[in-house]
Design a protein around this motif. Structure first.
Motif, PDB file in Angstrom:
ATOM      1  N   UNK A  75       0.841  -1.190   0.000  1.00  7.88           N
ATOM      2  CA  UNK A  75       0.000   0.000   0.000  1.00  7.88           C
ATOM      3  C   UNK A  75       0.878   1.242   0.000  1.00  7.88           C
ATOM      4  N   UNK A  76       0.335   2.328  -0.499  1.00  3.16           N
ATOM      5  CA  UNK A  76       0.951   3.648  -0.424  1.00  3.16           C
ATOM      6  C   UNK A  76      -0.098   4.584   0.161  1.00  3.16           C
ATOM      7  N   UNK A  77       0.211   5.237   1.291  1.00  5.29           N
ATOM      8  CA  UNK A  77      -0.762   6.019   2.038  1.00  5.29           C
ATOM      9  C   UNK A  77      -0.222   7.421   2.267  1.00  5.29           C
ATOM     10  N   UNK A  78      -1.096   8.431   2.128  1.00  2.00           N
ATOM     11  CA  UNK A  78      -0.701   9.795   2.480  1.00  2.00           C
ATOM     12  C   UNK A  78      -0.506   9.883   3.983  1.00  2.00           C
ATOM     13  N   UNK A  79       0.628  10.423   4.405  1.00  2.00           N
ATOM     14  CA  UNK A  79       0.962  10.556   5.828  1.00  2.00           C
ATOM     15  C   UNK A  79       1.436  11.992   6.054  1.00  2.00           C
ATOM     16  N   UNK A  80       0.518  12.853   6.455  1.00  2.00           N
ATOM     17  CA  UNK A  80       0.855  14.257   6.602  1.00  2.00           C
ATOM     18  C   UNK A  80       1.248  14.832   5.254  1.00  2.00           C
ATOM     19  N   UNK A  81       2.428  15.500   5.188  1.00  2.00           N
ATOM     20  CA  UNK A  81       2.906  16.016   3.908  1.00  2.00           C
ATOM     21  C   UNK A  81       3.830  15.030   3.205  1.00  2.00           C
ATOM     22  N   UNK A  82       3.843  13.766   3.669  1.00  2.00           N
ATOM     23  CA  UNK A  82       4.675  12.742   3.052  1.00  2.00           C
ATOM     24  C   UNK A  82       3.854  11.533   2.610  1.00  2.00           C
ATOM     25  N   UNK A  83       4.565  10.471   2.322  1.00  2.00           N
ATOM     26  CA  UNK A  83       3.935   9.216   1.912  1.00  2.00           C
ATOM     27  C   UNK A  83       4.445   8.082   2.788  1.00  2.00           C
ATOM     28  N   UNK A  84       3.568   7.125   3.060  1.00  2.00           N
ATOM     29  CA  UNK A  84       3.947   5.901   3.760  1.00  2.00           C
ATOM     30  C   UNK A  84       3.927   4.746   2.766  1.00  2.00           C
ATOM     31  N   UNK A  85       5.037   4.040   2.682  1.00  2.00           N
ATOM     32  CA  UNK A  85       5.158   2.844   1.826  1.00  2.00           C
ATOM     33  C   UNK A  85       5.070   1.620   2.725  1.00  2.00           C
ATOM     34  N   UNK A  86       4.163   0.698   2.405  1.00  2.00           N
ATOM     35  CA  UNK A  86       3.907  -0.442   3.280  1.00  2.00           C
ATOM     36  C   UNK A  86       3.905  -1.732   2.461  1.00  2.00           C
ATOM     37  N   UNK A  87       4.496  -2.762   3.024  1.00  2.00           N
ATOM     38  CA  UNK A  87       4.366  -4.107   2.453  1.00  2.00           C
ATOM     39  C   UNK A  87       4.299  -5.098   3.602  1.00  2.00           C
ATOM     40  N   UNK A  88       3.508  -6.145   3.439  1.00  2.00           N
ATOM     41  CA  UNK A  88       3.364  -7.120   4.514  1.00  2.00           C
ATOM     42  C   UNK A  88       2.981  -8.491   4.001  1.00  2.00           C
ATOM     43  N   UNK A  89       3.092  -9.475   4.868  1.00  2.00           N
ATOM     44  CA  UNK A  89       2.807 -10.868   4.502  1.00  2.00           C
ATOM     45  C   UNK A  89       2.233 -11.575   5.729  1.00  2.00           C
ATOM     46  N   UNK A  90       0.946 -11.934   5.649  1.00  2.00           N
ATOM     47  CA  UNK A  90       0.299 -12.658   6.736  1.00  2.00           C
ATOM     48  C   UNK A  90       0.616 -14.140   6.589  1.00  2.00           C
ATOM     49  N   UNK A  91       0.874 -14.799   7.686  1.00  2.00           N
ATOM     50  CA  UNK A  91       1.189 -16.231   7.666  1.00  2.00           C
ATOM     51  C   UNK A  91       0.055 -17.024   7.022  1.00  2.00           C
TER      52      UNK A  91
END
Length: 864
Positions: free
Chosen positions: A642-658
């Motif tokens: 996912x890519x999410x707006x975080x204030x005046x920046x961006x949050x880059x997220x990746x994950x893996x559920x078992x």
């Protein structure tokens, strides 16, 4: 089946001497009669047979390749690293029903992994005589493990020196170490009818396969030492000789171990006996002790001359299918001169024996000690054979007697009267061909179909199991959709030939349509017969027979199956019945596969709905994400990005559920929502990870997930990163250098409520690429995951990227070749996308920074 007894090539891969020597050591250590080494292929998740000792390679072609996820012992041993011992056929059926159905013979087998220093290279396998249970072969397993460990160490050294340790060619077929006595040996024995004492010398015991201390010394025990077909004759022959009426010499007997022996008898007292024949002996003659010799026929005039007196055709095959001996009668019956038989592969010398019935029984004779008896029909040819056959078109009764090193084959005509002296035998007089292969083939097909879940897999199983059983060369499967037939699989037909039949309606007068609408199979012995029945139908150039089978499951039409043969042939009543029954199995499997495909499409739709439909954008940051679902099973996975707006920046997220399945997907959706909520509130990265960790523990204490979270300031390029048990990101610098971003990180989410997740700062320069990924992209069975990460680094370095934009009139001197980030993402996932089998899901997220201004005076990212 075709092929030669050996391989005359220099394969690429480990040295053949190393592999063949290992197999020979394995056979000596276990007392096995067949052995092989499977090694990893360069094709993902595929094991290939590199060496096969003791069996003709072409006869066992279906087992040359084993997918790592198939329910076979070789695959299980490779995946788990745990040896498998199958003491007998019962154990094989209990644990590996599909393999047991394909090889329904009495033998045991052992499989051990070839590993060294934590690296798995393959599997060492040995087939041996059946045992009562696994405990009986424990010592053999330990010795086999020692041999496998030595091979693993050698392969590890070879790989360290840059040598190849994988295998991508056909197997090398070699002879096993000799197990039996040297040919031409003679054993002596005697029998005293007054005391019923039989005495054997050491050579006679060896030739009869008798242990030194386990022979009770009676005539009954001697009879038990030969094959049951000869045992009933032996006492009578000895009694007859003891009364002075020895039979014509030599005699032919076979031991229970399967070898052919020649027996000669005489009076041991030296008193003259009556000449051979039926004349009665003198009434005063009492039974006298007799003596005899037992000869092992081998090369040489003595053996050849003796065997030439036999009324049956006798020939011997070694364990690679090479004819090593044949008497003159065998050449006469098979229509091949003896000097053209010996030294050649049986299927090269006698190609008409290349038929499923003979192949199946020969497999049994090579794998188990049981003799086999069956019929084959002599072909009717227009050209005269090399040796005249008076029984052409009739049946031969063939017997196979397994031995340690050889299979002895006996062939006799089913009717000993030549055809030119008696009327043609009636159908009642003609023995039916053996049907063992056709009887068990539905079982093989049914078990294999249980493992097939997609329409393509079902078609592949039909191709592998059905066509070889009946000698077919062409296959087409059509499936019914909205009252039209569409091609689902084809093989062997000329390119483009089936295109005009695509999408034909059920009102078309075509055999493939009418077999479905009427529910009746259609059989045509020749293409001319097919053309007569359907005038004007397009035919391919072959002259062979055709079978059209309706695929109907539970009364519902599913489609049609077409089998093609290279030559004209007739279909017997039993063969038609078997083919019709197999069509029913295929129809049910296809119906199940169609349901699977529908349900899988729904599952994939759910999975896609849980992933972001669009990524948050920023004028100074370009992002690209890719997701590839696993291809094994229908379960949805738990990977996300996912890519999410975080204030005046961006949050880059990746994950893996078992794990996989609905539960993993549901957990993934909840975690994604939680991370988005924390990110939208512009919480610090360590708080985002800690809050998500507590949420997962509250939601499902038994579930855990890995995650990597990067908060990027587009203006400065400052990135604050945190990870929870996830793989480290990769960073490609503008000049093409790549590095693994070492993040201290913490434990996976959902395990420890007190877990701490430290933050690491890094800077993303304009034109640099940050890559976040899940383990499905870099993990390969049998390989260290660090090697996969290294390969991804190389691919990222060579993939290029968007050029760094500057405030000057031209691009930076060190800018990489221009390529959109989406193109880079496609290049990094190209190999995985083309793979037919992906055991795990794959997620990839790329991000790159643009400069603050471009020379056109427009905001970066808006374009000219």
């Amino acid at each position: 089946m075709t092929g030669s007894a050996g391989n005359e090539r220099k394969p690429s891969g480990p040295p053949p001497a190393l592999l063949t020597g290992t197999v020979a050591d394995a056979l000596r250590a276990t007392g096995g009669h067949t052995g092989g080494v499977y090694l990893c292929s360069t094709t993902s998740r595929l094991l290939r047979l590199a060496v096969l000792a003791g069996l003709p390679g072409p006869l066992f072609r279906p087992w040359w390749r084993v997918h790592m996820d198939r329910p076979f012992p070789v695959a299980d041993v490779y995946r788990t690293g745990v040896p498998v011992v199958l003491a007998n056929a019962t154990e094989m059926m209990r644990h590996y029903a599909q393999l047991a159905a394909g090889l329904p013979f009495q033998f045991g087998s052992l499989y051990v992994p070839v590993v060294a220093d934590g690296r798995s290279f393959g599997v060492l396998a040995v087939l041996r005589p059946a045992a009562a249970d696994a405990a009986e072969v424990q010592a053999e397993r330990e010795r086999l493990t020692a041999v496998a460990d030595a091979l693993g160490a050698a392969l590890l050294r070879l790989g360290a020196d840059g040598g190849a340790v994988t295998w991508d060619e056909e197997p090398l077929c070699v002879r096993p170490p000799a197990a039996g006595p040297a040919p031409g040996r003679v054993g002596r024995f005697s029998w005293d009818p007054a005391t019923d004492v039989v005495t054997l010398d050491e050579q006679a015991r060896t030739l009869l396969g008798l242990p030194p201390d386990e022979f009770p010394g009676t005539l009954e025990a001697l009879a038990r030492a030969v094959d049951p077909t000869d045992a009933h004759r032996l006492p009578g022959l000895l009694h007859r000789t003891a009364r002075g009426r020895p039979p014509p010499l030599p005699l032919q007997v076979r031991t229970t171990e399967g070898g052919l022996r020649l027996l000669e008898l005489w009076d041991a007292t030296g008193v003259a006996t009556d000449p051979p024949g039926d004349a009665p002996a003198a009434s005063s003659a009492l039974p006298r002790p007799i003596a005899g010799v037992l000869l092992d026929p081998g090369p040489g005039a003595l053996a050849d001359g003796a065997a030439d007196l036999l009324p049956e055709g006798v020939f011997c095959l070694d364990r690679l299918g090479l004819v090593v001996y044949a008497n003159a009668r065998a050449g006469h019956l098979l229509g091949v001169p003896r000097d053209e038989l010996v030294g050649r592969s049986l299927w090269e010398a006698v190609p008409w024996l290349n038929q499923p019935t003979f192949e199946e029984h020969l497999r049994g004779a090579l794998l188990s000690p049981e003799p086999a008896h069956f019929h084959v029909r002599l072909p009717v040819t227009t050209d005269p054979p090399s040796v005249p056959r008076p029984y052409e078109g009739d049946w031969l009764r063939v017997s196979l007697y397994p031995g340690a090193d050889l299979v002895t084959c006996k062939a006799v005509p089913s009717n000993r009267v030549p055809n030119d002296t008696v009327p043609e035998p009636s159908e009642a007089d003609t023995p039916a061909p053996d049907t063992t292969a056709s009887l068990y083939r539905p079982i093989v097909l049914a078990i294999a179909l249980t493992e097939a879940v997609t329409a393509r897999q079902v078609s592949a199983v039909v191709m592998q199991e059905l066509l070889p059983a009946f000698g077919g060369r062409r296959l087409a499967i059509y499936l019914l959709q909205e009252r039209h037939l569409y091609l689902a699989w084809e093989s062997g037909f000329p390119e483009g030939f089936l295109a005009p039949f695509e999408g034909v309606g059920l009102d078309a007068r075509l055999p493939g349509v009418e077999t479905l609408t009427t529910g009746r199979p259609l059989f045509f012995d020749s293409m001319q017969q097919l053309a007569d029945a359907y005038p004007g139908i397009d035919l391919d150039a072959s002259e062979g027979a055709r079978a059209f089978l309706p695929l109907i499951a539970s009364g519902r039409p599913v489609g049609s199956c077409i089998l093609g043969f290279d030559r004209s042939r007739s279909f017997g009543s039993e063969e038609r019945t078997v083919l019709t029954a197999l069509a029913g199995l295929i129809a049910h499997a296809m119906e199940k596969a169609q349901r699977y495909d529908t349900e899988a499409a729904l599952a994939r739709g759910l999975q896609q709905a849980l992933l972001p439909q669009r990524l948050s954008q920023h004028a100074r940051v370009e992002t690209a994400g890719r997701y590839l679902p696993g291809t094994e099973g229908m379960d949805v996975g738990g990977d996300w990005y996912d890519v999410v707006e975080a204030g005046d920046g961006l949050a880059l997220v990746i994950g893996d559920v078992q794990g996989h399945g609905v539960q993993a997907a549901a957990t993934m959706g909840q975690l994604r929502s939680a991370v988005r909520a924390f990110a939208l509130g512009d919480r610090p990265p360590e708080e985002v990870m800690g809050g998500t960790n507590h949420l997962l523990i509250d939601l499902d204490p038994g579930q855990f997930a890995s995650c990597c979270y990067v908060r990027l300031d587009p203006a400065t390029g400052l990135a604050r990163a945190v990870r929870a048990g996830h793989l480290p990101p990769l960073l490609r610098h503008p000049d093409g250098r790549t590095e693994v971003v070492e993040l201290p990180g913490g434990v996976v989410l959902g395990v420890d409520p007190r877990a701490h997740y430290p933050v690491t700062e890094l800077r993303l320069e304009p034109g640099a690429i940050l890559a976040l990924y899940t383990d499905g992209l870099v993990e390969r069975p049998g390989h260290d995951i660090d090697d996969g990460i290294t390969d991804l680094r190389r691919a990222l370095a060579g993939a290029g990227g968007p050029p760094a934009e500057t405030d000057t009139a031209g691009p930076a001197a060190d800018a990489p070749p221009g390529r959109s980030l989406a193109d880079v993402a496609d290049r990094l996932t190209a190999t995985a996308r083309q793979a037919a089998d992906r055991a795990d899901d794959i997620a990839l997220l790329l991000a790159t920074r643009r400069a603050a201004e471009v020379t056109h005076g427009k905001r970066a990212g808006h374009g000219p």
